[in-house]
Design an enzyme around this catalytic site. Structure first.
Site, PDB file in Angstrom:
ATOM      1  N   SER A 296      -5.954  23.730 -52.519  1.00  0.00           N
ATOM      2  CA  SER A 296      -5.034  24.370 -52.079  1.00  0.00           C
ATOM      3  C   SER A 296      -5.678  26.073 -51.862  1.00  0.00           C
ATOM      4  CB  SER A 296      -3.994  24.176 -53.193  1.00  0.00           C
ATOM      5  OG  SER A 296      -2.478  24.418 -52.591  1.00  0.00           O
ATOM      6  N   ASP A 307     -15.888  31.742 -45.200  1.00  0.00           N
ATOM      7  CA  ASP A 307     -15.921  32.144 -43.214  1.00  0.00           C
ATOM      8  C   ASP A 307     -16.402  33.312 -43.353  1.00  0.00           C
ATOM      9  OD1 ASP A 307     -15.520  29.088 -43.137  1.00  0.00           O
ATOM     10  OD2 ASP A 307     -13.942  29.916 -41.583  1.00  0.00           O
ATOM     11  N   LYS A 321      -7.462  20.097 -50.294  1.00  0.00           N
ATOM     12  CA  LYS A 321      -5.787  19.995 -49.889  1.00  0.00           C
ATOM     13  C   LYS A 321      -5.711  21.281 -48.958  1.00  0.00           C
ATOM     14  CE  LYS A 321      -1.431  20.311 -52.267  1.00  0.00           C
ATOM     15  NZ  LYS A 321      -0.627  21.780 -51.715  1.00  0.00           N
TER      16      LYS A 321
END
Length: 395
Positions: A296, A307, A321
Protein backbone atom coordinates in the site's frame (compact mmCIF):
# COMPACT_ATOMS: atom_id res chain seq x y z
CA UNK A 1 -68.01 25.00 11.13
CA UNK A 2 -66.22 26.85 13.95
CA UNK A 3 -62.97 28.83 13.60
CA UNK A 4 -60.77 26.11 15.16
CA UNK A 5 -62.10 23.42 12.76
CA UNK A 6 -61.53 25.75 9.81
CA UNK A 7 -57.92 26.32 10.86
CA UNK A 8 -57.30 22.57 11.20
CA UNK A 9 -58.67 21.91 7.69
CA UNK A 10 -56.45 24.66 6.27
CA UNK A 11 -53.46 23.19 8.13
CA UNK A 12 -54.15 19.68 6.80
CA UNK A 13 -54.58 21.04 3.29
CA UNK A 14 -51.22 22.80 3.47
CA UNK A 15 -49.61 19.72 5.00
CA UNK A 16 -50.97 17.66 2.12
CA UNK A 17 -49.31 19.97 -0.37
CA UNK A 18 -46.01 19.77 1.54
CA UNK A 19 -46.14 15.98 1.55
CA UNK A 20 -47.08 15.88 -2.12
CA UNK A 21 -44.16 18.16 -3.07
CA UNK A 22 -41.84 16.15 -0.83
CA UNK A 23 -43.05 12.94 -2.45
CA UNK A 24 -42.44 14.39 -5.91
CA UNK A 25 -38.89 15.46 -5.01
CA UNK A 26 -38.20 12.06 -3.47
CA UNK A 27 -39.51 10.32 -6.60
CA UNK A 28 -37.38 12.46 -8.91
CA UNK A 29 -34.22 11.96 -6.85
CA UNK A 30 -34.45 8.25 -6.09
CA UNK A 31 -37.28 7.11 -8.32
CA UNK A 32 -34.94 5.42 -10.75
CA UNK A 33 -33.40 3.44 -7.93
CA UNK A 34 -36.82 2.39 -6.60
CA UNK A 35 -38.23 1.40 -9.99
CA UNK A 36 -35.10 -0.58 -10.82
CA UNK A 37 -34.88 -2.24 -7.43
CA UNK A 38 -38.51 -2.46 -6.32
CA UNK A 39 -38.44 -6.26 -6.07
CA UNK A 40 -35.24 -6.18 -4.00
CA UNK A 41 -36.59 -3.52 -1.64
CA UNK A 42 -39.80 -5.50 -1.29
CA UNK A 43 -37.81 -8.60 -0.42
CA UNK A 44 -35.82 -6.67 2.20
CA UNK A 45 -38.99 -5.22 3.71
CA UNK A 46 -40.61 -8.68 3.81
CA UNK A 47 -37.62 -10.20 5.61
CA UNK A 48 -37.67 -7.40 8.19
CA UNK A 49 -41.41 -7.93 8.67
CA UNK A 50 -40.97 -11.70 9.02
CA UNK A 51 -38.26 -11.26 11.64
CA UNK A 52 -40.42 -8.80 13.51
CA UNK A 53 -43.55 -10.98 13.42
CA UNK A 54 -42.33 -14.60 13.42
CA UNK A 55 -38.74 -14.81 14.67
CA UNK A 56 -38.61 -16.53 18.07
CA UNK A 57 -36.33 -13.99 19.79
CA UNK A 58 -36.70 -10.25 20.16
CA UNK A 59 -34.41 -8.30 17.84
CA UNK A 60 -33.96 -4.53 17.93
CA UNK A 61 -34.29 -2.37 14.84
CA UNK A 62 -30.70 -1.17 15.45
CA UNK A 63 -29.46 -4.76 15.20
CA UNK A 64 -31.32 -5.33 11.92
CA UNK A 65 -29.99 -2.09 10.40
CA UNK A 66 -26.45 -2.90 11.54
CA UNK A 67 -26.68 -6.39 10.04
CA UNK A 68 -28.14 -5.13 6.75
CA UNK A 69 -25.46 -2.43 6.42
CA UNK A 70 -22.67 -4.89 7.13
CA UNK A 71 -24.19 -7.38 4.69
CA UNK A 72 -24.27 -4.82 1.88
CA UNK A 73 -20.58 -4.04 2.27
CA UNK A 74 -19.61 -7.70 2.75
CA UNK A 75 -21.45 -8.59 -0.46
CA UNK A 76 -18.86 -6.57 -2.42
CA UNK A 77 -16.37 -9.38 -1.85
CA UNK A 78 -13.64 -6.79 -1.29
CA UNK A 79 -11.33 -7.63 1.65
CA UNK A 80 -10.41 -3.94 1.96
CA UNK A 81 -13.99 -2.61 2.25
CA UNK A 82 -15.83 -3.01 5.54
CA UNK A 83 -18.56 -1.67 7.78
CA UNK A 84 -17.33 -0.68 11.22
CA UNK A 85 -19.46 -0.37 14.32
CA UNK A 86 -18.75 2.45 16.78
CA UNK A 87 -16.04 0.53 18.65
CA UNK A 88 -14.28 -0.66 15.48
CA UNK A 89 -14.44 2.83 13.99
CA UNK A 90 -12.89 4.37 17.10
CA UNK A 91 -10.11 1.79 17.05
CA UNK A 92 -9.38 2.52 13.39
CA UNK A 93 -9.14 6.25 14.09
CA UNK A 94 -6.75 5.50 16.94
CA UNK A 95 -4.65 3.32 14.62
CA UNK A 96 -4.43 6.12 12.05
CA UNK A 97 -3.30 8.45 14.82
CA UNK A 98 -0.79 5.83 16.00
CA UNK A 99 -2.15 5.67 19.55
CA UNK A 100 -4.46 3.00 20.97
CA UNK A 101 -5.05 0.64 23.87
CA UNK A 102 -3.88 -2.87 23.08
CA UNK A 103 -1.14 -5.48 23.35
CA UNK A 104 1.26 -4.41 20.57
CA UNK A 105 1.04 -7.06 17.84
CA UNK A 106 1.48 -6.54 14.09
CA UNK A 107 -0.13 -9.31 12.04
CA UNK A 108 1.29 -10.67 8.79
CA UNK A 109 -0.47 -10.05 5.47
CA UNK A 110 1.04 -13.12 3.85
CA UNK A 111 -1.78 -15.54 4.67
CA UNK A 112 -5.11 -13.75 5.29
CA UNK A 113 -6.64 -17.05 6.45
CA UNK A 114 -4.32 -17.17 9.48
CA UNK A 115 -3.55 -14.72 12.27
CA UNK A 116 0.23 -14.91 12.10
CA UNK A 117 2.31 -12.60 14.28
CA UNK A 118 4.58 -10.57 12.01
CA UNK A 119 6.32 -9.07 15.02
CA UNK A 120 5.51 -7.67 18.44
CA UNK A 121 6.12 -3.93 18.82
CA UNK A 122 9.07 -3.11 21.07
CA UNK A 123 8.37 -2.49 24.76
CA UNK A 124 4.70 -3.53 24.53
CA UNK A 125 2.85 -6.26 26.48
CA UNK A 126 3.24 -8.67 23.54
CA UNK A 127 7.01 -8.17 23.39
CA UNK A 128 7.41 -8.42 27.18
CA UNK A 129 5.36 -11.64 27.26
CA UNK A 130 7.64 -13.28 24.70
CA UNK A 131 5.36 -13.51 21.68
CA UNK A 132 7.45 -14.37 18.63
CA UNK A 133 7.27 -13.71 14.88
CA UNK A 134 5.51 -16.67 13.27
CA UNK A 135 3.29 -17.45 16.26
CA UNK A 136 -0.21 -18.30 14.99
CA UNK A 137 -3.04 -16.91 17.12
CA UNK A 138 -5.71 -19.59 17.48
CA UNK A 139 -7.73 -18.22 20.38
CA UNK A 140 -8.49 -14.75 21.80
CA UNK A 141 -10.10 -15.18 25.21
CA UNK A 142 -13.01 -17.53 24.44
CA UNK A 143 -13.17 -16.76 20.71
CA UNK A 144 -11.90 -19.27 18.16
CA UNK A 145 -9.49 -17.05 16.22
CA UNK A 146 -9.29 -19.45 13.28
CA UNK A 147 -12.81 -18.41 12.23
CA UNK A 148 -12.41 -14.61 12.21
CA UNK A 149 -10.66 -12.09 9.96
CA UNK A 150 -7.78 -9.82 10.92
CA UNK A 151 -9.92 -6.73 11.56
CA UNK A 152 -12.10 -8.65 14.01
CA UNK A 153 -9.01 -10.13 15.71
CA UNK A 154 -7.43 -6.70 16.09
CA UNK A 155 -10.69 -5.38 17.54
CA UNK A 156 -10.77 -8.18 20.13
CA UNK A 157 -7.15 -7.64 21.17
CA UNK A 158 -7.58 -3.90 21.62
CA UNK A 159 -9.31 -2.36 24.60
CA UNK A 160 -8.89 -0.06 27.55
CA UNK A 161 -5.45 0.01 29.21
CA UNK A 162 -5.40 -2.14 32.35
CA UNK A 163 -7.88 -4.71 31.02
CA UNK A 164 -6.80 -8.30 30.37
CA UNK A 165 -6.85 -10.54 27.32
CA UNK A 166 -5.55 -14.09 26.95
CA UNK A 167 -4.12 -15.40 23.69
CA UNK A 168 -3.46 -19.00 22.74
CA UNK A 169 -0.84 -19.27 20.00
CA UNK A 170 0.58 -22.21 18.10
CA UNK A 171 4.40 -22.08 18.06
CA UNK A 172 5.91 -24.10 15.22
CA UNK A 173 9.39 -24.30 16.77
CA UNK A 174 8.08 -26.40 19.66
CA UNK A 175 4.95 -27.67 17.84
CA UNK A 176 2.80 -26.77 20.82
CA UNK A 177 0.11 -24.31 21.84
CA UNK A 178 1.24 -21.59 24.24
CA UNK A 179 -1.15 -19.64 26.47
CA UNK A 180 -0.16 -15.98 26.87
CA UNK A 181 -2.03 -13.78 29.38
CA UNK A 182 -1.65 -10.06 28.60
CA UNK A 183 -2.65 -6.77 30.17
CA UNK A 184 -3.44 -4.05 27.67
CA UNK A 185 -1.49 -0.79 27.72
CA UNK A 186 -1.53 2.49 25.87
CA UNK A 187 0.36 1.76 22.68
CA UNK A 188 1.99 4.83 21.13
CA UNK A 189 3.70 3.50 18.05
CA UNK A 190 6.76 5.40 16.84
CA UNK A 191 6.70 4.82 13.09
CA UNK A 192 10.19 6.10 12.20
CA UNK A 193 13.55 5.03 13.60
CA UNK A 194 16.86 6.57 12.60
CA UNK A 195 20.41 5.61 13.50
CA UNK A 196 23.91 5.38 12.16
CA UNK A 197 24.30 1.92 10.64
CA UNK A 198 26.48 -0.09 13.06
CA UNK A 199 30.08 -0.21 11.81
CA UNK A 200 29.27 2.36 9.11
CA UNK A 201 29.23 5.81 10.67
CA UNK A 202 28.78 7.52 7.29
CA UNK A 203 25.58 5.58 6.49
CA UNK A 204 22.18 6.53 7.93
CA UNK A 205 19.63 3.76 8.51
CA UNK A 206 15.97 4.87 8.47
CA UNK A 207 13.28 2.31 9.28
CA UNK A 208 9.60 3.12 8.75
CA UNK A 209 7.18 0.56 10.21
CA UNK A 210 3.88 2.08 8.98
CA UNK A 211 2.37 5.30 7.66
CA UNK A 212 0.25 6.97 10.31
CA UNK A 213 -0.99 10.55 10.08
CA UNK A 214 2.19 11.86 11.72
CA UNK A 215 4.86 9.72 9.98
CA UNK A 216 6.09 12.49 7.65
CA UNK A 217 6.51 14.81 10.63
CA UNK A 218 8.31 12.04 12.54
CA UNK A 219 10.66 11.53 9.62
CA UNK A 220 11.45 15.24 9.48
CA UNK A 221 12.24 15.25 13.20
CA UNK A 222 14.41 12.12 12.97
CA UNK A 223 16.40 13.54 10.04
CA UNK A 224 16.91 16.82 11.87
CA UNK A 225 18.01 15.13 15.11
CA UNK A 226 20.43 12.89 13.22
CA UNK A 227 21.81 15.88 11.29
CA UNK A 228 21.32 13.95 8.06
CA UNK A 229 23.69 16.28 6.17
CA UNK A 230 26.69 14.64 7.83
CA UNK A 231 25.92 11.24 6.21
CA UNK A 232 27.14 10.23 2.76
CA UNK A 233 24.40 7.67 2.10
CA UNK A 234 21.17 6.21 3.49
CA UNK A 235 19.32 2.90 3.69
CA UNK A 236 15.53 3.25 3.87
CA UNK A 237 13.95 0.09 5.26
CA UNK A 238 10.30 -0.46 4.24
CA UNK A 239 10.22 -4.21 4.85
CA UNK A 240 7.11 -5.46 6.68
CA UNK A 241 5.52 -2.03 6.30
CA UNK A 242 1.82 -2.64 5.57
CA UNK A 243 1.15 0.96 4.56
CA UNK A 244 -1.35 3.39 6.03
CA UNK A 245 -2.30 6.96 5.22
CA UNK A 246 -1.96 8.22 1.63
CA UNK A 247 -0.97 11.82 2.42
CA UNK A 248 1.65 10.56 4.86
CA UNK A 249 3.20 8.42 2.11
CA UNK A 250 3.32 11.45 -0.21
CA UNK A 251 4.99 13.49 2.53
CA UNK A 252 7.63 10.80 3.11
CA UNK A 253 8.25 10.23 -0.61
CA UNK A 254 8.94 13.95 -1.01
CA UNK A 255 12.25 13.44 0.81
CA UNK A 256 13.31 10.78 -1.71
CA UNK A 257 12.16 12.09 -5.12
CA UNK A 258 12.71 15.40 -6.86
CA UNK A 259 9.77 17.77 -7.53
CA UNK A 260 7.21 16.08 -9.76
CA UNK A 261 4.55 13.34 -9.55
CA UNK A 262 4.66 10.75 -6.77
CA UNK A 263 1.38 8.94 -7.43
CA UNK A 264 -1.80 9.24 -9.51
CA UNK A 265 -5.13 8.54 -7.80
CA UNK A 266 -7.74 7.34 -10.32
CA UNK A 267 -11.44 7.08 -9.41
CA UNK A 268 -14.15 4.85 -10.94
CA UNK A 269 -14.85 7.44 -13.62
CA UNK A 270 -11.24 7.46 -14.76
CA UNK A 271 -10.60 10.90 -13.28
CA UNK A 272 -7.01 11.22 -12.06
CA UNK A 273 -5.59 13.38 -9.28
CA UNK A 274 -1.83 13.90 -9.20
CA UNK A 275 -0.05 13.85 -5.85
CA UNK A 276 3.27 15.62 -6.26
CA UNK A 277 6.45 16.02 -4.23
CA UNK A 278 6.39 18.67 -1.52
CA UNK A 279 9.95 19.72 -2.40
CA UNK A 280 11.94 18.22 0.49
CA UNK A 281 14.29 16.12 -1.67
CA UNK A 282 17.43 15.18 0.30
CA UNK A 283 19.61 14.47 -2.71
CA UNK A 284 21.95 11.89 -1.14
CA UNK A 285 22.60 8.35 -2.45
CA UNK A 286 20.18 5.83 -0.93
CA UNK A 287 18.88 2.28 -1.21
CA UNK A 288 15.37 1.06 -0.30
CA UNK A 289 14.77 -2.34 1.30
CA UNK A 290 11.42 -3.95 0.37
CA UNK A 291 9.87 -7.40 0.66
CA UNK A 292 6.65 -9.31 0.10
CA UNK A 293 5.03 -7.55 3.08
CA UNK A 294 5.78 -4.01 1.89
CA UNK A 295 2.28 -2.88 0.90
CA UNK A 296 0.00 0.00 0.00
CA UNK A 297 1.54 3.32 1.14
CA UNK A 298 4.95 1.63 1.32
CA UNK A 299 4.50 0.75 -2.36
CA UNK A 300 3.56 4.33 -3.19
CA UNK A 301 6.92 5.45 -1.80
CA UNK A 302 8.97 2.63 -3.33
CA UNK A 303 7.12 2.89 -6.67
CA UNK A 304 7.81 6.61 -6.89
CA UNK A 305 11.51 6.06 -6.10
CA UNK A 306 11.84 3.30 -8.70
CA UNK A 307 10.01 5.17 -11.48
CA UNK A 308 11.77 8.45 -10.81
CA UNK A 309 15.15 6.69 -10.65
CA UNK A 310 16.35 8.38 -7.47
CA UNK A 311 17.19 5.22 -5.50
CA UNK A 312 17.70 1.46 -5.84
CA UNK A 313 15.18 -1.10 -4.55
CA UNK A 314 16.75 -4.17 -2.94
CA UNK A 315 14.90 -7.25 -1.62
CA UNK A 316 11.91 -9.15 -2.97
CA UNK A 317 8.74 -8.24 -4.90
CA UNK A 318 6.31 -6.13 -2.86
CA UNK A 319 2.81 -7.21 -1.78
CA UNK A 320 0.76 -5.59 -4.55
CA UNK A 321 -1.96 -3.41 -3.00
CA UNK A 322 -2.58 -0.59 -5.43
CA UNK A 323 -6.02 0.58 -4.31
CA UNK A 324 -7.19 3.38 -2.06
CA UNK A 325 -9.82 3.23 0.67
CA UNK A 326 -11.97 6.14 1.86
CA UNK A 327 -13.60 6.18 5.29
CA UNK A 328 -17.13 7.63 5.42
CA UNK A 329 -18.43 8.52 8.87
CA UNK A 330 -22.03 7.42 9.47
CA UNK A 331 -24.45 7.97 12.37
CA UNK A 332 -23.85 6.90 15.99
CA UNK A 333 -20.07 6.75 15.58
CA UNK A 334 -20.15 4.08 12.86
CA UNK A 335 -18.40 4.24 9.51
CA UNK A 336 -17.92 2.42 6.25
CA UNK A 337 -14.56 1.95 4.56
CA UNK A 338 -14.83 1.55 0.80
CA UNK A 339 -12.32 1.03 -1.97
CA UNK A 340 -12.86 4.20 -4.00
CA UNK A 341 -9.85 4.49 -6.29
CA UNK A 342 -6.72 2.84 -7.58
CA UNK A 343 -3.30 4.40 -7.67
CA UNK A 344 -0.71 4.41 -10.40
CA UNK A 345 3.03 4.99 -10.04
CA UNK A 346 4.64 8.04 -11.72
CA UNK A 347 5.06 5.94 -14.90
CA UNK A 348 1.31 5.16 -14.66
CA UNK A 349 1.88 1.52 -13.76
CA UNK A 350 -0.94 -0.34 -11.98
CA UNK A 351 0.75 -2.56 -9.36
CA UNK A 352 -2.40 -4.00 -7.77
CA UNK A 353 -2.08 -7.77 -7.28
CA UNK A 354 1.24 -7.53 -9.14
CA UNK A 355 3.62 -5.82 -6.75
CA UNK A 356 6.83 -3.96 -7.55
CA UNK A 357 9.91 -5.85 -8.64
CA UNK A 358 13.10 -4.76 -6.87
CA UNK A 359 16.08 -3.57 -8.90
CA UNK A 360 18.24 -6.08 -7.05
CA UNK A 361 16.47 -9.27 -5.93
CA UNK A 362 17.73 -10.75 -2.67
CA UNK A 363 15.88 -13.25 -0.48
CA UNK A 364 16.45 -13.98 3.17
CA UNK A 365 17.89 -17.41 3.83
CA UNK A 366 15.60 -20.13 5.20
CA UNK A 367 14.92 -19.38 8.86
CA UNK A 368 16.76 -16.04 8.70
CA UNK A 369 15.11 -13.05 10.38
CA UNK A 370 15.38 -9.50 9.12
CA UNK A 371 17.60 -7.25 11.23
CA UNK A 372 15.28 -4.27 11.54
CA UNK A 373 16.88 -1.29 13.29
CA UNK A 374 20.15 -3.23 13.75
CA UNK A 375 22.20 -2.73 16.91
CA UNK A 376 25.19 -4.85 15.81
CA UNK A 377 27.10 -5.52 12.58
CA UNK A 378 25.37 -8.92 12.22
CA UNK A 379 23.19 -7.86 9.29
CA UNK A 380 20.71 -10.09 7.47
CA UNK A 381 21.36 -11.04 3.83
CA UNK A 382 19.16 -8.29 2.37
CA UNK A 383 20.64 -5.52 4.50
CA UNK A 384 24.15 -6.74 3.68
CA UNK A 385 23.38 -6.52 -0.05
CA UNK A 386 21.76 -3.11 0.37
CA UNK A 387 24.94 -1.81 2.01
CA UNK A 388 27.04 -3.27 -0.81
CA UNK A 389 24.86 -1.61 -3.49
CA UNK A 390 24.94 1.70 -1.64
CA UNK A 391 28.73 1.66 -1.33
CA UNK A 392 28.98 1.17 -5.09
CA UNK A 393 26.68 4.16 -5.67
CA UNK A 394 28.76 6.32 -3.35
CA UNK A 395 32.03 5.76 -5.22
Amino acid sequence: MDLQESRWKEYLKNLGWVLAIGSLIFTVVVGGFIVTNLDHLGRLARVVKLVESDYLEEVSVDTLIEGATKGIVDSLGDPYSSYMNAQENEELMQQIEGKFGGVGIILSLKDPQKLVVLRPIKNTPAAKAGLLPGDVIIKIDDVDATTIDQEKAVSLMRGNPGTNVTLVVYRESIKQNVTVPLTRENIAVPTVEGLALPGNSDIAYIGISQFSSHTALELNEVLRNMDISKYKGMILDLRYNHGGELESAVGVASYFVQPGPIVYIVDKGGNAVTKASEGNYLGIPFVVLVNEESASAAEIVSGAIKDRGTGTLVGTKTFGKGIVQTIYQLDRGTSVKLTTAKYLTPNKIDIHKKGIEPDVEVKLKDGEEATLSPTTKAFDTQLTEALKVLRQQMK
